[in-house]
Design an enzyme around this catalytic site. Structure first.
Site, PDB file in Angstrom:
ATOM      1  N   CYS A 160      35.874  34.228  38.443  1.00 41.88           N
ATOM      2  CA  CYS A 160      36.562  34.242  39.746  1.00 41.88           C
ATOM      3  C   CYS A 160      35.774  34.964  40.823  1.00 41.88           C
ATOM      4  O   CYS A 160      35.347  34.374  41.808  1.00 41.88           O
ATOM      5  CB  CYS A 160      37.922  34.911  39.601  1.00 41.88           C
ATOM      6  SG  CYS A 160      38.866  34.221  38.260  1.00 41.88           S
ATOM      7  N   LYS A 184      43.976  33.504  48.834  1.00 41.99           N
ATOM      8  CA  LYS A 184      43.448  33.707  47.483  1.00 41.99           C
ATOM      9  C   LYS A 184      41.956  34.060  47.516  1.00 41.99           C
ATOM     10  O   LYS A 184      41.491  34.983  46.838  1.00 41.99           O
ATOM     11  CB  LYS A 184      43.672  32.438  46.647  1.00 41.99           C
ATOM     12  CG  LYS A 184      42.897  32.375  45.374  1.00 41.99           C
ATOM     13  CD  LYS A 184      43.362  33.392  44.363  1.00 41.99           C
ATOM     14  CE  LYS A 184      42.326  33.617  43.294  1.00 41.99           C
ATOM     15  NZ  LYS A 184      42.821  34.383  42.170  1.00 41.99           N
TER      16      LYS A 184
HETATM   17  N1  SAJ Z   1      34.175  45.452  38.288  1.00 37.75           N
HETATM   18  C1  SAJ Z   1      33.277  46.440  38.655  1.00 37.75           C
HETATM   19  N2  SAJ Z   1      33.783  47.569  39.251  1.00 37.75           N
HETATM   20  C2  SAJ Z   1      35.125  47.719  39.486  1.00 37.75           C
HETATM   21  C3  SAJ Z   1      36.009  46.699  39.137  1.00 37.75           C
HETATM   22  C4  SAJ Z   1      35.498  45.565  38.533  1.00 37.75           C
HETATM   23  O1  SAJ Z   1      32.066  46.340  38.455  1.00 37.75           O
HETATM   24  O2  SAJ Z   1      35.497  48.782  40.010  1.00 37.75           O
HETATM   25  C5  SAJ Z   1      33.651  44.224  37.654  1.00 37.75           C
HETATM   26  C6  SAJ Z   1      34.272  43.945  36.272  1.00 37.75           C
HETATM   27  O3  SAJ Z   1      33.617  44.654  35.273  1.00 37.75           O
HETATM   28  C7  SAJ Z   1      34.082  42.453  36.160  1.00 37.75           C
HETATM   29  C8  SAJ Z   1      34.256  41.970  37.598  1.00 37.75           C
HETATM   30  O4  SAJ Z   1      34.065  43.113  38.413  1.00 37.75           O
HETATM   31  O5  SAJ Z   1      32.776  42.131  35.727  1.00 37.75           O
HETATM   32  C9  SAJ Z   1      35.615  41.383  37.900  1.00 37.75           C
HETATM   33  O6  SAJ Z   1      36.641  42.131  37.253  1.00 37.75           O
HETATM   34  P1  SAJ Z   1      38.050  42.446  37.914  1.00 37.75           P
HETATM   35  O7  SAJ Z   1      38.816  43.209  36.914  1.00 37.75           O
HETATM   36  O8  SAJ Z   1      37.865  43.069  39.244  1.00 37.75           O
HETATM   37  O9  SAJ Z   1      38.676  41.037  38.230  1.00 37.75           O
HETATM   38  P2  SAJ Z   1      38.912  39.694  37.363  1.00 37.75           P
HETATM   39  O10 SAJ Z   1      37.775  38.753  37.627  1.00 37.75           O
HETATM   40  O11 SAJ Z   1      39.253  39.987  35.964  1.00 37.75           O
HETATM   41  O12 SAJ Z   1      40.226  39.145  38.086  1.00 37.75           O
HETATM   42  C10 SAJ Z   1      40.204  38.909  39.488  1.00 37.75           C
HETATM   43  C11 SAJ Z   1      41.453  39.575  40.071  1.00 37.75           C
HETATM   44  N3  SAJ Z   1      41.366  39.581  41.538  1.00 37.75           N
HETATM   45  C12 SAJ Z   1      41.551  40.722  42.255  1.00 37.75           C
HETATM   46  O13 SAJ Z   1      41.730  41.798  41.732  1.00 37.75           O
HETATM   47  C13 SAJ Z   1      41.527  40.583  43.730  1.00 37.75           C
HETATM   48  C14 SAJ Z   1      42.699  38.833  39.607  1.00 37.75           C
HETATM   49  O14 SAJ Z   1      43.856  39.362  40.236  1.00 37.75           O
HETATM   50  C15 SAJ Z   1      42.554  37.348  39.919  1.00 37.75           C
HETATM   51  O15 SAJ Z   1      43.688  36.617  39.477  1.00 37.75           O
HETATM   52  C16 SAJ Z   1      41.339  36.824  39.203  1.00 37.75           C
HETATM   53  O16 SAJ Z   1      40.190  37.515  39.712  1.00 37.75           O
HETATM   54  C17 SAJ Z   1      41.217  35.330  39.473  1.00 37.75           C
HETATM   55  O17 SAJ Z   1      41.503  34.566  38.536  1.00 37.75           O
HETATM   56  O18 SAJ Z   1      40.903  34.940  40.607  1.00 37.75           O
END
Ligand code: SAJ
Length: 418
Positions: A269, A215
């Protein structure tokens, strides 16, 4: 043949993970009791209302409550399975704060009966499932817990990390593959019997420590990749090259998928979990630590850029669009957008700042005390601004007509208008 779970499930923590899990299980005809320390959450659920916005959650909650399958309480009930889905933030030294997990374990302990299973869903450092076993074993010496992989025990313990994406939780809860790590193979099999009730993805059985580490690796992987794109953005900016064009072209390579740069990485997360790896092996986690630092620096860089642009005006108005941690959700936890706005407001007290977010109706605490900052509709904010900063690519912002931005300085930190 795979065991089929029968019995009652108590889920501790009715947040972004616990509540959707409760709905998924209750909808399969199992009685689920949601436990939460917040009386307002319990009251909302008892009325059949979801206490936060997530697509398809509200209809799931009202249906499960109306069917009599889902109820909520502040008191720990008796149950056959206990799922812990409480927050695990970090301490000031970035080590995991397991106080909510420990509190949940100590409340569950007196309710346990032989044959019960305790499942940890919260993201935790490797070894936490074993720590829960130990806490409970100390509180309930009358019940035999599985020690050193020994299969014969009264209680079962497993880690089944959640991996659903906010904004798509109700879909991914059902369709994602699921890692189920037991302290013993029996524990894993028993936990799997619950997830098989609703998960259509593959159930991958393993040991608890591997599940815990997997995880953390998932979120650290994402963090490192976002840091890479943020670094490419910085470099491109300094060379006067359009980063979005660079990424578009690079991603046409069959084995390249550069993620999107942005104002930083938020949510509860990804900015948190990689630190659990770093604190478990500080000397060996150089890349993971650096990625965290690169992403944590982003809001400062973006705010600095806005301030530089603002200095070119006599008494400028800046519209900051978006406050949530990412697009199309109402979650503002660890939001880099809020940090950016706060940094701008601190650096330029004379600047007029208009913030807008379709998911936020009152200014968050961190922004509440700035006299130069007001919440506005996107329409008004854009209309009145000299500088428009896009911080979150909500659908509502993506559709803003380019003609309305004409003559203004536009800083699109997400590439949504590119
Ligand atoms: N972000 C960027 N650039 C990107 C993608 C995301 O700057 O290309 C930023 C987003 O705007 C945000 C942050 O990253 O601020 C996180 O967003 P996210 O959509 O990547 O992830 P979370 O936090 O919503 O969810 C993550 C997910 N983990 C992965 O994709 C590996 C989700 O599957 C998990 O269940 C979740 O964390 C968790 O609860 O751990």
């Amino acid at each position: 043949m795979s065991e089929i779970f029968k019995g009652r499930v108590a889920i501790v923590g009715m947040g972004y993970i616990g509540l959707p899990t409760a709905v998924a299980i209750a909808t399969r005809g199992i009685d689920v009791i949601g436990v939460d320390i917040n009386p307002a959450t319990v009251a909302a659920l008892s009325r059949g209302e979801a206490p936060f916005v997530e697509p398809d959650l509200a209809v799931g909650v009202s249906g499960a409550v109306a069917m009599g399958r889902l109820s909520a309480t502040t008191e720990m009930p008796e149950a056959d399975a206990f799922i812990i889905a409480v927050p695990t933030p970090f301490n000031s030294d970035k080590s995991a704060d397991l106080s909510c997990v420990e509190a949940a374990a100590s409340q569950i302990a007196p309710m346990l009966r032989p044959g019960n299973i305790v499942i940890l869903e919260s993201t935790c450092p490797p070894g936490t499932t074993e720590r829960i076993r130990k806490w409970i074993a100390d509180l309930r010496p009358d019940l035999k817990t599985p020690v050193d992989g020994e299969n014969r025990a009264d209680l079962f313990f497993a880690h089944c990390p959640e991996r659903v994406l906010p904004g798509r939780i109700m879909i991914e809860m059902i369709t994602n593959d699921r890692v189920v790590g037991g302290l013993t193979p029996q524990c894993a099999e028993k936990a799997a019997s619950i997830y098989r009730l609703f998960a259509q993805g593959e159930i991958l059985l393993t040991d608890a420590a591997s599940a815990e580490m997997a995880k953390l690796v998932e979120n650290a992987y994402r963090d490192v990749n976002i840091a890479f794109s943020n670094e490419i953005s910085l470099i491109s900016e300094s060379l006067h090259i359009d980063v979005w064009e660079v990424i578009r072209l690079a991603n046409r390579h069959p084995r390249v998928n550069v993620l999107n740069p942005g104002p930083g990485v938020g949510g509860h997360c990804i900015p948190v979990d990689p630190w659990f790896i770093v604190s478990a092996a500080p000397e060996l986690s150089r890349l993971i630590r650096t990625a965290r630092e690169v992403n944590d620096h982003r809001p400062h860089h973006v705010a600095g850029q806005v301030v530089e642009k603002a200095k070119r005006f006599k008494s400028p108005t800046v519209a900051c669009l978006g406050l949530t941690f990412k697009a199309n959700v109402d979650d503002i936890r660890e939001s880099p957008a809020i940090e950016v706005v706060s940094l701008i407001a601190q650096s330029m007290p004379d600047l007029s700042i208009l913030v807008s977010d379709p998911y936020v109706s009152t200014l968050p605490k961190l922004l509440g005390n700035f006299a130069n900052l007001h919440l506005e509709s996107a329409h008004q904010a854009v209309e009145r601004a000299d500088i428009v900063v896009l911080l979150v690519e909500h659908e509502a912002f993506k559709t803003i007509k380019h003609t309305r931005l004409g003559g203004k300085v536009v800083y699109d930190t997400r590439g949504a208008w590119h």
